[in-house]
Design a protein around this motif. Structure first.
Motif, PDB file in Angstrom:
ATOM      1  N   LEU A   1       0.809  -1.214   0.000  1.00  0.00           N
ATOM      2  CA  LEU A   1       0.000   0.000   0.000  1.00  0.00           C
ATOM      3  C   LEU A   1       0.849   1.274   0.000  1.00  0.00           C
ATOM      4  CD1 LEU A   1      -2.912  -1.008   2.413  1.00  0.00           C
ATOM      5  CD2 LEU A   1      -2.865  -1.013  -0.096  1.00  0.00           C
ATOM      6  N   ASP A   2       2.089   1.198   0.489  1.00  0.00           N
ATOM      7  CA  ASP A   2       2.973   2.366   0.427  1.00  0.00           C
ATOM      8  C   ASP A   2       3.241   2.768  -1.017  1.00  0.00           C
ATOM      9  OD1 ASP A   2       3.222   2.530   3.166  1.00  0.00           O
ATOM     10  OD2 ASP A   2       5.039   1.315   3.246  1.00  0.00           O
ATOM     11  N   GLU A   3       3.291   1.786  -1.914  1.00  0.00           N
ATOM     12  CA  GLU A   3       3.547   2.071  -3.319  1.00  0.00           C
ATOM     13  C   GLU A   3       2.271   2.403  -4.078  1.00  0.00           C
ATOM     14  OE1 GLU A   3       5.620  -1.227  -4.984  1.00  0.00           O
ATOM     15  OE2 GLU A   3       7.387  -0.964  -3.727  1.00  0.00           O
ATOM     16  N   VAL A   4       1.131   1.989  -3.541  1.00  0.00           N
ATOM     17  CA  VAL A   4      -0.141   2.209  -4.224  1.00  0.00           C
ATOM     18  C   VAL A   4      -0.650   3.628  -4.018  1.00  0.00           C
ATOM     19  CG1 VAL A   4      -2.585   1.579  -4.218  1.00  0.00           C
ATOM     20  CG2 VAL A   4      -0.828  -0.202  -4.215  1.00  0.00           C
ATOM     21  N   GLU A   5      -0.522   4.133  -2.763  1.00  0.00           N
ATOM     22  CA  GLU A   5      -1.115   5.426  -2.420  1.00  0.00           C
ATOM     23  C   GLU A   5      -0.583   6.540  -3.316  1.00  0.00           C
ATOM     24  OE1 GLU A   5      -1.128   6.722   1.619  1.00  0.00           O
ATOM     25  OE2 GLU A   5      -1.669   4.751   2.370  1.00  0.00           O
ATOM     26  N   GLY A   6      -1.508   7.174  -4.046  1.00  0.00           N
ATOM     27  CA  GLY A   6      -1.163   8.322  -4.866  1.00  0.00           C
ATOM     28  C   GLY A   6      -0.341   8.009  -6.100  1.00  0.00           C
ATOM     29  N   ARG A   7      -0.107   6.721  -6.391  1.00  0.00           N
ATOM     30  CA  ARG A   7       0.768   6.379  -7.509  1.00  0.00           C
ATOM     31  C   ARG A   7       0.039   5.651  -8.627  1.00  0.00           C
ATOM     32  NH1 ARG A   7       6.639   4.820  -4.901  1.00  0.00           N
ATOM     33  NH2 ARG A   7       6.617   6.398  -3.262  1.00  0.00           N
ATOM     34  N   LEU A   8      -1.106   5.084  -8.345  1.00  0.00           N
ATOM     35  CA  LEU A   8      -1.822   4.344  -9.373  1.00  0.00           C
ATOM     36  C   LEU A   8      -2.978   5.131  -9.968  1.00  0.00           C
ATOM     37  CD1 LEU A   8      -1.842   0.656  -8.091  1.00  0.00           C
ATOM     38  CD2 LEU A   8      -0.198   1.846  -9.535  1.00  0.00           C
ATOM     39  N   GLY A   9      -3.101   6.393  -9.587  1.00  0.00           N
ATOM     40  CA  GLY A   9      -4.141   7.235 -10.159  1.00  0.00           C
ATOM     41  C   GLY A   9      -5.527   6.880  -9.648  1.00  0.00           C
ATOM     42  N   GLU A  10      -6.538   7.383 -10.334  1.00  0.00           N
ATOM     43  CA  GLU A  10      -7.919   7.196  -9.893  1.00  0.00           C
ATOM     44  C   GLU A  10      -8.603   6.028 -10.606  1.00  0.00           C
ATOM     45  OE1 GLU A  10      -9.841  10.921 -10.484  1.00  0.00           O
ATOM     46  OE2 GLU A  10      -8.619  11.964  -8.976  1.00  0.00           O
ATOM     47  N   GLY A  11      -7.847   5.292 -11.401  1.00  0.00           N
ATOM     48  CA  GLY A  11      -8.452   4.202 -12.152  1.00  0.00           C
ATOM     49  C   GLY A  11      -8.509   2.890 -11.424  1.00  0.00           C
ATOM     50  N   VAL A  12      -8.130   2.889 -10.147  1.00  0.00           N
ATOM     51  CA  VAL A  12      -8.152   1.649  -9.375  1.00  0.00           C
ATOM     52  C   VAL A  12      -8.833   1.886  -8.041  1.00  0.00           C
ATOM     53  CG1 VAL A  12      -6.014   0.821 -10.438  1.00  0.00           C
ATOM     54  CG2 VAL A  12      -5.907   2.069  -8.270  1.00  0.00           C
ATOM     55  N   GLU A  13      -9.257   0.809  -7.422  1.00  0.00           N
ATOM     56  CA  GLU A  13      -9.760   0.856  -6.050  1.00  0.00           C
ATOM     57  C   GLU A  13      -9.030  -0.195  -5.241  1.00  0.00           C
ATOM     58  OE1 GLU A  13     -13.673  -1.184  -5.346  1.00  0.00           O
ATOM     59  OE2 GLU A  13     -13.885  -0.779  -7.500  1.00  0.00           O
ATOM     60  N   VAL A  14      -8.885   0.053  -3.945  1.00  0.00           N
ATOM     61  CA  VAL A  14      -8.154  -0.856  -3.061  1.00  0.00           C
ATOM     62  C   VAL A  14      -9.117  -1.451  -2.059  1.00  0.00           C
ATOM     63  CG1 VAL A  14      -6.275  -1.076  -1.404  1.00  0.00           C
ATOM     64  CG2 VAL A  14      -6.044   0.501  -3.332  1.00  0.00           C
ATOM     65  N   GLN A  15      -9.070  -2.767  -1.925  1.00  0.00           N
ATOM     66  CA  GLN A  15      -9.905  -3.475  -0.972  1.00  0.00           C
ATOM     67  C   GLN A  15      -9.006  -4.233   0.005  1.00  0.00           C
ATOM     68  OE1 GLN A  15     -12.590  -6.071  -3.061  1.00  0.00           O
ATOM     69  NE2 GLN A  15     -13.478  -4.418  -4.303  1.00  0.00           N
ATOM     70  N   PRO A  16      -9.488  -4.484   1.217  1.00  0.00           N
ATOM     71  CA  PRO A  16      -8.687  -5.277   2.164  1.00  0.00           C
ATOM     72  C   PRO A  16      -8.573  -6.719   1.698  1.00  0.00           C
ATOM     73  CG  PRO A  16     -10.884  -4.874   3.044  1.00  0.00           C
ATOM     74  CD  PRO A  16     -10.772  -4.042   1.803  1.00  0.00           C
ATOM     75  N   LEU A  17      -7.486  -7.366   2.088  1.00  0.00           N
ATOM     76  CA  LEU A  17      -7.335  -8.778   1.780  1.00  0.00           C
ATOM     77  C   LEU A  17      -8.381  -9.571   2.567  1.00  0.00           C
ATOM     78  CD1 LEU A  17      -3.446  -9.213   1.840  1.00  0.00           C
ATOM     79  CD2 LEU A  17      -4.952  -9.013  -0.132  1.00  0.00           C
ATOM     80  N   GLY A  18      -9.013 -10.510   1.910  1.00  0.00           N
ATOM     81  CA  GLY A  18     -10.127 -11.192   2.556  1.00  0.00           C
ATOM     82  C   GLY A  18      -9.823 -12.565   3.095  1.00  0.00           C
TER      83      GLY A  18
END
Length: 312
Positions: free
Chosen positions: A241-258
């Motif tokens: 998530l450190d690499e995801v935040e603010g780096r993948l743009g608005e075209g993705v969504e993040v969900q918790p691992l289930g």
């Protein structure tokens, strides 16, 4: 070269260098081993040890006092002088590239803690746990920083040992399930990005999508991940998530691992582990007893909160 430096090249001087390394692990106001114990450890005579101790006192590296039948006590020591006289050089650690504030904080904490322990310290940055482990095995570095998950695998296979586990969220902040907008987790033929340079990320991804035989695995480095999502060439991944935040743009969504197992793997991957060679690392042995692990995490926390400027 002055007279004192000349004496460091003699038999007594060599013993003084070896003693300096041993004394780095002795705290002030503690009783020193007997002269004959030092002599046995160094393979020299009692007189050589006594002369070596005198050289260290003359250099102001140590100050001792005799307390009768209680033995000789270390009154004071200068770790900087002891380290210089020992000839141990600079401790070198291999770390991941400092592409996140968390890694910058970890690097700053490591440097602060080792220098507080009196050890000259430097960091070399290497992408991939395999590269850092290889550098350690080949003796190019004294320490390697990995996730606890990766460290456990290396320890099981190579003559290295765990120096420290710094606890959850010291290596990464955690992992999440990343989905391209408009894609459902159950979509058939899901294209899932994996980073082959990582030991942990592919396993996390495969754990999260366990039981599915329709998954298409797409190779992705951290630098290419956004491009793959932006161009619609990847549908999902499990990522730091450190690499995801603010780096993948608005075209993705993040969900918790289930999945419970995936969450457990993610937790082990979030902890920073420091490993070193089991044998032969004299510089590391000389500083381990004085290393304050809590200082590493305290400084990392200050960097993460913006209270301290990274310096490594």
């Amino acid at each position: 070269m002055n007279g004192f430096d000349d004496r460091l090249l003699t038999r007594n001087g060599l013993a003084a260098r070896q003693l300096a390394a041993l004394l780095l692990n002795h705290e002030p106001d503690t009783r020193l081993p007997r002269v004959r114990d030092f002599a046995e450890e160094l393979g020299v005579g009692n007189g050589t040890v006594q002369a070596a101790l005198a050289l260290l006192e003359e250099s102001r590296a140590i100050e001792t006092t005799a307390r009768g039948h209680l033995g000789t006590f270390l009154v004071r020591s200068d770790r900087g002088i002891l380290w210089r006289l020992s000839g141990l050089g600079t401790l070198l650690a291999a770390m991941p590239l400092p592409h996140s504030r968390r890694y910058e904080g970890l690097a700053t904490g490591l440097r602060t803690a080792f220098e507080a322990a009196g050890a000259p310290f430097a960091i070399t940055f290497m992408r991939g746990a395999a590269a850092r482990t290889a550098a350690l095995a080949e003796g190019k570095v004294h320490l390697a920083v990995l996730s606890r998950f990766a460290a456990d695998r290396v320890i099981a296979e190579q003559p290295v040992e765990l120096i420290a586990d710094l606890g959850p969220s010291t290596y990464v902040g955690g992992h999440g399930l990343v989905l391209r907008h408009g894609v459902a987790i159950g979509s058939p033929g899901l294209r899932v990005a994996v980073n082959a340079a990582s030991q942990e990320q592919p396993m996390l991804a495969r754990r999260a999508f366990a039981g599915r035989d329709d998954i298409r695995w797409i190779e992705a480095s951290p630098l290419r991940l956004r491009e793959l999502f932006d161009r619609g060439k990847a549908d999902a991944t499990v990522w730091n998530l450190d690499e995801v935040e603010g780096r993948l743009g608005e075209g993705v969504e993040v969900q918790p691992l289930g999945d419970e197992a995936a969450r457990e793997l993610s937790l082990r991957h979030s902890s920073a582990a420091i490993i070193g060679r089991t044998e032969g690392a004299r510089a590391l042995a000389a500083v381990r007893g004085a290393l304050d692990l809590s200082l590493i995490t305290d400084v990392q926390g200050q960097v993460l909160r913006g209270e301290r400027v990274p310096a490594y």
